[in-house]
Design an enzyme around this catalytic site. Structure first.
Site, PDB file in Angstrom:
ATOM      1  N   THR A  49       0.765  -1.255   0.000  1.00  0.00           N
ATOM      2  CA  THR A  49       0.000   0.000   0.000  1.00  0.00           C
ATOM      3  C   THR A  49       0.780   1.281   0.000  1.00  0.00           C
ATOM      4  O   THR A  49       0.680   2.128   0.880  1.00  0.00           O
ATOM      5  CB  THR A  49      -1.063   0.113   1.077  1.00  0.00           C
ATOM      6  N   ASN A 101      -4.637  -0.379  14.208  1.00  0.00           N
ATOM      7  CA  ASN A 101      -5.128  -1.471  13.371  1.00  0.00           C
ATOM      8  C   ASN A 101      -6.207  -2.335  13.997  1.00  0.00           C
ATOM      9  O   ASN A 101      -6.723  -3.244  13.351  1.00  0.00           O
ATOM     10  CB  ASN A 101      -3.956  -2.327  12.902  1.00  0.00           C
TER      11      ASN A 101
END
Lengths: 382, 382
Positions: free
Chosen positions: A176, A377
């Site tokens: 990413t 996360n």
């Protein structure tokens, strides 16, 4: 310094539906045909913009890049590809160019359809506001990034500009990360292509935060070919800009409190050195030890041992931030726990590993693993 | 139920110098020659007791196991091997057996010499207190474990007893697990060997907490061969005991709040299924999503995609705890975010992944990644 021919704009399309005031779409426009090269994720699960981008790169030229954050347009099937094409056509018609002259880039949550209708209502504003605000564009690309990533370098009368986003899921094979390198220097497309492919090996493919490889990674290089400049200088500057962007991305690793540089040498092959570096860099026990400034070198030894590299433990020596830690596979005679602990308390830590007398070497950058990574996360976003 | 011929004892040797009152050395004694089999870590960096144990297993019989926690005796070079031999001789002479009839097992910090002198002063007490307190032995083996791990099963008039420690650095290839399986059932050594090797494939080599593989992993199987019992029954019971121990170890994964079972099927090969399972199990983004009860299935898709397995994203379907999540590579029509979120809030989560119509399948167990894992592994212990 903006490379000649390029302009930028951003707008707020509320892509994630949070009604945030943040701009989340961005446009890069080139007043002439720009040559286009790209490197894409090796993940088998490729986002719609990656599938489209890989095709467009074969055409070799482009006029615009349409970027959104907040939604990766990944795992969205044919519908996702059609959504991207709808936007390419819409922006193309407003710019008076072909849909295939627009390359899409997306980053954000996986598996959710893009809010195409909302985006379409913002395209006029995007086209109408083209200018030189590169930083705004870098901000519009951000997801969990804590700062925008822009690098600019001159090379003679030409210039090279780099823009990137990325902070999580960073791993060898460019997880990413979206990165765009723009230049106005005249450079053959094959040269440009070779330059960025070489550059990613020791930059974006040598950084890792959590070992996860994304569905959307893309590095694009565009040249308007408007300014004559020394070719070697241009090549070197592009490599330097890419390296700087990669360092900005790893420094911004999710929750990171420390940057860790791991230098491996003395391996039989470069591949072995890479295995050792990657395994040490991704060991949760090493990353948490660095976070806690714990000079627990046994965790580094263990990681080297299970890296799969062909090494003899008795040949291993390790230095932490220059201080001897392991010699001949056992604790170095000069090991001073307090000194190493102090060194580990710094914001930058280096781990130098020698595994023998071979010529294989590799350098990799990573970060520590912190409570904040878990916060970022594990937080549920509905 | 203690298998005939075996007895146990523990003592406090203050191995880590913390002056804790906890027993940290343990002895298993067999009144007769016990047959011995073992499976050891594949880490290239092997602790002294592993190097010695691999040799002793070739002899095939044993009389005693000498265990310590608090120190792994790893990365200690020749000195570490000599330390272990000193202890083997000392305990052997007290028991009236050869030094080579004693197999050492160590677990704890890497790179520090064993406090041999302190251990030697406790050996008389160890030999003098042999009895049937298996749980005390299991406790003396513990490091970051939160509970002792003992499993006992009868098979006819014979019995199988399993003892294990392990909570961190758990990974395929048996990271920092010490496990000992003891039986009095008559079984050929080759049968015993095959049974444990088969068993570890789907048990200790199918659990992972943090992907780190230790320098000290050892699974030993000892039989006093005193009691006749049905061979198939004995084999099955040994496998069952090993499986139960492995489940106890993964459930006790450092800081874990949830047990995750990942079933992969439909792959071209078992190896591909293993790659998918291991990659999903070790993805920090998947582990933190489960911790946060976040039905973010895109992270599972991304991990499958970079697992290296030969799969077509369009063939992937995923269920979380029985609920459809992904179908044909995109969000399942029946996906209900609230339902999946509720399911993720349970203590046990299953992730079922199908990647096509192949026959390759593999099941792997792991845990979530929590703030507590970071606490445990970043805390500096001087």
């Amino acid at each position: 310094m903006i490379p000649s021919g390029f302009s930028f704009s951003t707008a707020n399309a509320d892509i994630d539906g949070s009604s945030s005031a943040r701009d989340d779409i961005g446009l890069i426009y080139c007043s002439t045909q720009a040559s286009l090269c790209g490197v894409f994720t090796k993940n088998r699960v490729k986002a719609a913009p990656v599938l489209i981008g890989m095709d467009l790169v074969k055409r070799g030229t482009i006029r615009a890049v349409l970027i959104n954050s907040g939604n990766a347009n990944a795992c969205t099937g044919e519908a996702g590809v059609n959504d991207a094409r709808t936007m390419m056509e819409a922006i193309g018609s407003r710019l008076g160019i072909d849909a295939d002259e627009v390359i899409p880039l997306s980053t954000g949550v996986i598996g959710v359809r893009l809010p195409v209708d909302r985006i379409l209502t913002r395209l006029d504003s995007l086209v109408g506001s083209l200018g030189d605000n590169v930083e705004a564009l870098a901000r519009a690309m951000m997801t969990t990034d804590t700062y925008p990533k822009v690098v600019s370098r001159g090379v003679g009368r030409a210039s090279v500009l780099g823009i990137a986003k990325g902070a999580g899921m960073i791993a060898p094979n460019m997880a990413t990360t979206l990165a765009i390198v723009i230049t106005d220097a005249i450079i053959e497309r094959t040269d440009l292509d070779r330059t960025i492919r070489d550059a990613v090996k020791s930059t974006f493919n040598a950084i890792t935060v959590d070992g996860d490889t994304s569905t959307n990674d893309t590095l694009l290089a565009l040249s308007s070919n408007m300014v004559k400049a020394d070719l070697d200088g241009v090549r070197n500057t592009i490599v330097e800009v890419i390296r700087e962007l990669a360092m900005m991305v790893v420094r911004d690793g999710e929750g990171a409190s420390k940057l860790i540089r791991i230098d491996v040498r003395g391996c039989a092959t470069e591949d072995d050195a890479k295995k050792v570096g990657k395994t040490v860099a991704e060991s949760l026990l090493v990353k948490t030890a660095v976070y806690g400034s714990d000079p627990n070198w046994g965790r580094i030894m263990a990681a080297i041992g299970y890296s799969g590299a062909d090494i003899d433990p008795a040949d291993i020596s390790i230095h932490i931030s220059g201080h001897p830690v392991v010699e001949g596979g056992v604790e170095a005679g000069e090991f001073k726990e307090g000194v190493v602990k102090s060194a580990l308390e710094g914001k930058e830590v280096s781990i130098d590993i020698s595994t023998g007398t071979g010529k294989g070497a590799f350098t990799i950058w990573t970060t520590d693993l912190t409570h904040k990574y878990i916060d970022i996360n594990s937080e549920y976003r509905s």
